[in-house]
Design an enzyme around this catalytic site. Sequence first.
Site, PDB file in Angstrom:
ATOM      1  N   TYR A  94     -18.484  15.951 -14.470  1.00  0.00           N
ATOM      2  CA  TYR A  94     -18.949  14.558 -14.445  1.00  0.00           C
ATOM      3  C   TYR A  94     -19.873  14.368 -13.233  1.00  0.00           C
ATOM      4  O   TYR A  94     -19.561  14.844 -12.129  1.00  0.00           O
ATOM      5  CB  TYR A  94     -17.723  13.628 -14.363  1.00  0.00           C
ATOM      6  N   ARG A 101       0.853  -1.202   0.000  1.00  0.00           N
ATOM      7  CA  ARG A 101       0.000   0.000   0.000  1.00  0.00           C
ATOM      8  C   ARG A 101       0.882   1.243   0.000  1.00  0.00           C
ATOM      9  O   ARG A 101       0.554   2.262  -0.605  1.00  0.00           O
ATOM     10  CB  ARG A 101      -0.960   0.008   1.198  1.00  0.00           C
ATOM     11  N   ASP A 139      -9.478  18.583 -14.244  1.00  0.00           N
ATOM     12  CA  ASP A 139      -9.739  17.203 -14.672  1.00  0.00           C
ATOM     13  C   ASP A 139      -9.494  17.159 -16.185  1.00  0.00           C
ATOM     14  O   ASP A 139     -10.235  17.757 -16.969  1.00  0.00           O
ATOM     15  CB  ASP A 139     -11.188  16.835 -14.324  1.00  0.00           C
TER      16      ASP A 139
HETATM   17  N1  PLP Z   1     -13.672  12.433 -14.390  1.00  0.00           N
HETATM   18  C1  PLP Z   1     -14.372  12.308 -15.537  1.00  0.00           C
HETATM   19  C2  PLP Z   1     -14.340  13.425 -16.540  1.00  0.00           C
HETATM   20  C3  PLP Z   1     -15.133  11.161 -15.787  1.00  0.00           C
HETATM   21  O1  PLP Z   1     -15.831  11.062 -16.928  1.00  0.00           O
HETATM   22  C4  PLP Z   1     -15.157  10.128 -14.805  1.00  0.00           C
HETATM   23  C5  PLP Z   1     -15.931   8.893 -15.006  1.00  0.00           C
HETATM   24  O2  PLP Z   1     -16.690   8.761 -15.957  1.00  0.00           O
HETATM   25  C6  PLP Z   1     -14.418  10.303 -13.628  1.00  0.00           C
HETATM   26  C7  PLP Z   1     -13.682  11.462 -13.459  1.00  0.00           C
HETATM   27  C8  PLP Z   1     -14.417   9.242 -12.555  1.00  0.00           C
HETATM   28  O3  PLP Z   1     -13.557   8.212 -12.893  1.00  0.00           O
HETATM   29  P1  PLP Z   1     -13.724   6.664 -12.425  1.00  0.00           P
HETATM   30  O4  PLP Z   1     -14.985   6.170 -13.063  1.00  0.00           O
HETATM   31  O5  PLP Z   1     -12.486   6.033 -12.927  1.00  0.00           O
HETATM   32  O6  PLP Z   1     -13.814   6.672 -10.950  1.00  0.00           O
END
Ligand code: PLP
Length: 382
Positions: free
Chosen positions: A102, A50, A174
């Site tokens: 998201y 970990r 992001d």
């Molecule tokens: N960020 C974006 C733009 C996403 O589209 C998603 C999931 O669809 C995530 C984060 C979250 O990622 P995960 O599904 O790998 O937890």
Amino acid sequence: MAIASKDFTKVVHAGVHPEPITGAVMTPIFQTSTYAQTAPGEHTGYDYSRAKNPTRDALETAFAALEGSTYGLAFSSGLAAEHAIAQILPANCEIIICDDVYGGTGRMFRQLFAKYGITAHFVDMNRLESISEKISSRTKMIWVETPTNPTLKVVDIKAVAKIAKSHHITLVVDNTFSSPVFQSPLQLGADIVVHSTTKYIGGHSDLIGGAIMTSSKELYDQLQFIQYAGGAVPSPLECFLLLRSIKTLVVRMQQHEKNGMAVAKFLESHKKVAKVYYPGLPSHPQHAVAMEQMRGFSGMVSFDFKGSYDEVLVFIKKLKLFCLAESLGGVESLINHPEKMTHASVPEELRKKLGIGPTLLRLSVGIEASEDLIADLQQAFA
Ligand code: PLP
């Protein structure tokens, strides 16, 4: 759009060196939870997986190379990475976040962090004033997703970074939808980049993962401690699969972009399509910003179907190559109905405001032959 040729070299070699004992060219899957110690507390630097694992180390080096950052950290999912970032926030602070992030990101702030007194202001970041209007002495983070999911709005990262810097606020971007191949938020002023590596970086719809990249030692130390103490680490197998995927990231992204553009242009010319959302089209409202900050546009294309929800259902059923499924960024093409699927957790009122209605569809255009994909859409429309 042109990709720097050094990117080809970087993705093939990032993080991977021949293994010292056997010379294995690919980093092995160090499938171990623990490591032998020569005396209590005396070890090779690896004591428990970990905390540290050689396959994960290689992946984290590769992550840093992809975004041009000093540090990379791997997590068990995109949301686990986002959760770690949110945990650097003090209780009772405020953050400012894009209104059409998201659905899971919004849900995390609304339902997990609200109980610590953390208020998330969801604003339209295409109006920069809407950010400034919400800044107070309690604002600790600005969270940008660009292009956004699912309406592919483009946020001007440099402009938001200027506001964040002038108020000493941490800026998170992001970068999942662009991938590191087409956009470099740290170079545009962001402090932290986050990815769902489940998407383009993984690229084969066979794993769940997350990444954080930063060049700030102070932020890295906090995030690395959260990774260790919180424990949301990926398995060595997932790390290996990601290392393997990264080697083809540039060539995959080039094909995603080529197909995405072809599909977007086809949709724009079709009478059953009311509106196309694709930053690479001159008709996109933030096309100029996209041209400025992005090197390409990936395979994410959304559109409004001209017709009823029942017709949408028939259209989806008729598709043969586009599979109806959540997620995106894999080599195979997918179709998603955001209102009923990925964005079902977004409050209905906000969904309406953002245009996430019954006729909105999101395509993740894969790397198949574009003429086959267009023919598939054409026969489903017919
Ligand atoms: N960020 C974006 C733009 C996403 O589209 C998603 C999931 O669809 C995530 C984060 C979250 O990622 P995960 O599904 O790998 O937890």
